[in-house]
Design an enzyme around this catalytic site. Sequence first.
Site: not given
Length: 341
Positions: A178-180
């Site tokens: 999951h890429c913030v």
Amino acid sequence: MDFLFLFLCYLALMPIGVVMICICSKTRSLKGLVWGGAQLFSCIIPECLQRAIQRLLHYFLHTRNHAFIILHLILQGMVYTEYTWEIFGYCRELEFSLYYLLLPYLLLFVNLCFFALTYVTNPGTVTKANELLLLQVYEFDEVMFLKNTRCPTCDLRKPARSKHCSVCNRCVHRFDHHCVWVNNCIGAWNTGYFLIYLSTLTAAAASVTAVSAAFLVQLAILSDLYLETYIDDLGHPQVVDITFLVQYLFLTFPRIVFMLGFVLILSFLLGGYLCFALYLAITNRTTNEWYRGDQAQCQHYLRPAGPLSPKHRVCRNIYSHGVWGNLGEIFLPAAHYEKNK
Ligand SMILES: [Zn+2]
Ligand SMILES: [Zn+2]
């Protein structure tokens, strides 16, 4: 005031950046570093403040929010404002090639397009409708991905290589991470966009670094600064050396030198991460698989190839189909699913 303000901003931003990299990193030693720092802080900071920091970190890192996207755009905006406001004009006066000066803008445009595509594209959410189809895409290795496993939250059968994202609260097919920074999962259907986004971001940072550094070098050459002498603290004349030159440029163009320092560090960090992401892409592994299978590759994720003695077993990734096949799977996921039907 200008210099002091920028210097304080720099001092404040650098440790925050390093801590964020450590938190977002999957490397155990870096996580250990953050954990050790947190232990130290817990002895100094009052408990109510600790709870507030924990809540804040939970909000920023474990819930879907746009904080990092805003920070990303602000930093990009600041770098490009400085580039346009000072460097571009000075470089035009020094007759730098226009193509060379416009390259960072072109990279910014492509980067923003792929940033938007990574953000809006469905990464591969597993739903009731596509569950059966996605179950057939990858083989179950029966080690890391077991057949007939159900996600307790989504109550769906988990396809091989999928994972439940606790931030987005959904199972994602070929889950990477999951890429913030793009506020989205990176999965089967947007890994290609993400890789182009990461490549253009690295190239943009490197091109701004190159132009800024070339400007300062050109300035030092044209002004013959390195041929001058100066009087030191003891009153003796000294020939200008590299340390004096850097200090001089630092005090004459503080914003440019600060920005150069920032984009230089960023180029190295992004370049390192890009190499890692490309390595995973060409070997057809996801960050999730690398993280889970890194400890004991042969015993877990990778199957032994051939009936050799355990000592001489050659391990191979069961999902790898050669470099071009692996890249095709990432950049043309639709064609890959058609082929596997
Ligand atoms: Zn799930
Ligand atoms: Zn997610």
